[in-house]
Design a protein around this motif. Structure first.
Motif, PDB file in Angstrom:
ATOM      1  N   ALA A 141     -49.567 -37.730   6.050  1.00 15.18           N
ATOM      2  CA  ALA A 141     -50.750 -38.344   5.926  1.00 15.18           C
ATOM      3  C   ALA A 141     -51.080 -39.396   7.127  1.00 15.18           C
ATOM      4  O   ALA A 141     -49.945 -39.911   7.681  1.00 15.18           O
ATOM      5  N   GLY A 142     -52.225 -39.697   7.508  1.00 16.15           N
ATOM      6  CA  GLY A 142     -52.273 -40.588   8.281  1.00 16.15           C
ATOM      7  C   GLY A 142     -51.556 -42.076   8.296  1.00 16.15           C
ATOM      8  O   GLY A 142     -51.287 -42.423   9.368  1.00 16.15           O
ATOM      9  N   GLU A 143     -51.498 -42.561   7.188  1.00 21.56           N
ATOM     10  CA  GLU A 143     -50.992 -43.855   6.887  1.00 21.56           C
ATOM     11  C   GLU A 143     -49.354 -43.777   6.911  1.00 21.56           C
ATOM     12  O   GLU A 143     -48.766 -44.796   6.504  1.00 21.56           O
ATOM     13  N   ALA A 144     -48.834 -42.501   7.075  1.00 15.98           N
ATOM     14  CA  ALA A 144     -47.390 -42.313   6.844  1.00 15.98           C
ATOM     15  C   ALA A 144     -46.593 -42.903   8.332  1.00 15.98           C
ATOM     16  O   ALA A 144     -45.487 -43.301   8.138  1.00 15.98           O
ATOM     17  N   ILE A 145     -47.349 -42.854   9.303  1.00 13.50           N
ATOM     18  CA  ILE A 145     -46.830 -43.269  10.847  1.00 13.50           C
ATOM     19  C   ILE A 145     -47.836 -44.345  11.295  1.00 13.50           C
ATOM     20  O   ILE A 145     -49.010 -44.496  10.966  1.00 13.50           O
ATOM     21  N   ILE A 146     -47.339 -44.801  12.283  1.00 15.48           N
ATOM     22  CA  ILE A 146     -47.928 -45.941  13.097  1.00 15.48           C
ATOM     23  C   ILE A 146     -47.868 -45.395  14.516  1.00 15.48           C
ATOM     24  O   ILE A 146     -46.691 -44.966  15.157  1.00 15.48           O
ATOM     25  N   GLU A 147     -48.804 -45.474  15.291  1.00 15.14           N
ATOM     26  CA  GLU A 147     -48.975 -44.969  16.714  1.00 15.14           C
ATOM     27  C   GLU A 147     -49.240 -46.235  17.590  1.00 15.14           C
ATOM     28  O   GLU A 147     -50.075 -46.952  17.303  1.00 15.14           O
ATOM     29  N   ARG A 148     -48.377 -46.448  18.703  1.00 16.52           N
ATOM     30  CA  ARG A 148     -48.694 -47.468  19.325  1.00 16.52           C
ATOM     31  C   ARG A 148     -48.524 -47.134  20.749  1.00 16.52           C
ATOM     32  O   ARG A 148     -47.531 -46.321  21.190  1.00 16.52           O
ATOM     33  N   HIS A 149     -49.033 -47.923  21.874  1.00 16.02           N
ATOM     34  CA  HIS A 149     -48.788 -47.484  23.241  1.00 16.02           C
ATOM     35  C   HIS A 149     -47.328 -47.984  23.527  1.00 16.02           C
ATOM     36  O   HIS A 149     -46.691 -49.004  23.271  1.00 16.02           O
ATOM     37  N   ASP A 150     -46.741 -47.268  24.398  1.00 16.31           N
ATOM     38  CA  ASP A 150     -45.563 -47.320  24.880  1.00 16.31           C
ATOM     39  C   ASP A 150     -45.381 -47.123  26.524  1.00 16.31           C
ATOM     40  O   ASP A 150     -45.651 -45.792  27.043  1.00 16.31           O
ATOM     41  N   ASP A 151     -45.301 -48.085  27.245  1.00 15.10           N
ATOM     42  CA  ASP A 151     -45.368 -47.995  28.658  1.00 15.10           C
ATOM     43  C   ASP A 151     -43.815 -47.975  29.356  1.00 15.10           C
ATOM     44  O   ASP A 151     -43.675 -48.310  30.585  1.00 15.10           O
ATOM     45  N   SER A 152     -42.673 -47.708  28.576  1.00 14.01           N
ATOM     46  CA  SER A 152     -41.728 -47.471  29.166  1.00 14.01           C
ATOM     47  C   SER A 152     -41.371 -46.453  29.882  1.00 14.01           C
ATOM     48  O   SER A 152     -42.452 -45.558  29.963  1.00 14.01           O
ATOM     49  N   LEU A 153     -40.537 -46.420  30.850  1.00 15.97           N
ATOM     50  CA  LEU A 153     -40.311 -45.138  31.659  1.00 15.97           C
ATOM     51  C   LEU A 153     -41.310 -45.063  32.630  1.00 15.97           C
ATOM     52  O   LEU A 153     -41.478 -43.891  33.447  1.00 15.97           O
ATOM     53  N   GLY A 154     -41.972 -46.004  33.074  1.00 14.14           N
ATOM     54  CA  GLY A 154     -43.030 -46.176  34.181  1.00 14.14           C
ATOM     55  C   GLY A 154     -44.108 -44.821  33.823  1.00 14.14           C
ATOM     56  O   GLY A 154     -45.009 -44.696  34.700  1.00 14.14           O
ATOM     57  N   MET A 155     -44.566 -44.735  32.500  1.00  8.44           N
ATOM     58  CA  MET A 155     -45.635 -44.145  32.380  1.00  8.44           C
ATOM     59  C   MET A 155     -46.154 -44.277  30.749  1.00  8.44           C
ATOM     60  O   MET A 155     -45.651 -44.944  29.923  1.00  8.44           O
ATOM     61  N   ARG A 156     -47.413 -43.889  30.683  1.00  9.94           N
ATOM     62  CA  ARG A 156     -47.967 -44.449  29.211  1.00  9.94           C
ATOM     63  C   ARG A 156     -47.722 -43.158  28.333  1.00  9.94           C
ATOM     64  O   ARG A 156     -48.134 -42.136  28.652  1.00  9.94           O
ATOM     65  N   ARG A 157     -47.151 -43.535  27.142  1.00  2.37           N
ATOM     66  CA  ARG A 157     -46.894 -42.553  25.940  1.00  2.37           C
ATOM     67  C   ARG A 157     -47.493 -43.149  24.837  1.00  2.37           C
ATOM     68  O   ARG A 157     -47.663 -44.501  24.726  1.00  2.37           O
TER      69      ARG A 157
END
Length: 140
Positions: free
Chosen positions: A83-99
């Motif tokens: 379900a959409g509320e089961a996870i959180i998605e956030r920007h990760d700029d580690s390793l020199g790339m946007r994930r």
């Protein structure tokens, strides 16, 4: 292996010391320090068992086996969370790339990353690339 508590526990309030008591060193490195397990070695990379994948840190249900697919990337892959509320998605700029990092919404533990537009033949064109060590599978 993580211990489970009743629904009253606020996992977001646990300290690193609390987590170190609950998790082994490898689990702590991935779940609490956003580490990554090596590819093709995880317990669930090639599993076809039917069931529900839960967060190893807190037990929250995250993914169903029906959304797991063979991506051949070295980690379990899912095209949709439970379900959409089961996870959180956030920007990760580690390793020199946007994930986009994927976290358990219940305890804020690191699960892996989600990738879009890779061309997999799935209903969402998303690949939730999740560390096996972040999961526990309960089979039906």
């Amino acid at each position: 292996m993580a211990m489970t508590d009743d629904a009253q526990t606020d996992f977001t309030k646990l300290t690193d010391a609390d987590w170190r008591e609950r998790l082994n060193a490898a689990e702590f490195r991935v779940l609490r320090q956003a580490g990554t397990e090596a590819p093709f070695v995880g317990e669930y990379t090639d599993t076809k068992d039917v069931g529900v994948y839960s967060c190893r840190a807190c037990g929250a249900e995250l993914f169903r086996s029906e959304t797991k697919f063979d991506s051949h990337c070295g980690w379990p892959s899912f095209f949709s969370p439970l379900a959409g509320e089961a996870i959180i998605e956030r920007h990760d700029d580690s390793l020199g790339m946007r994930r986009t990092e994927v976290l358990c919404a219940n305890c804020h533990s690191h699960l892996g990353h989600v990738f879009a537009g890779e061309g997999y033949d799935t209903p969402t064109d998303l690949r939730y690339c999740i560390n096996s060590i972040s999961l526990t599978l309960s089979t039906d």
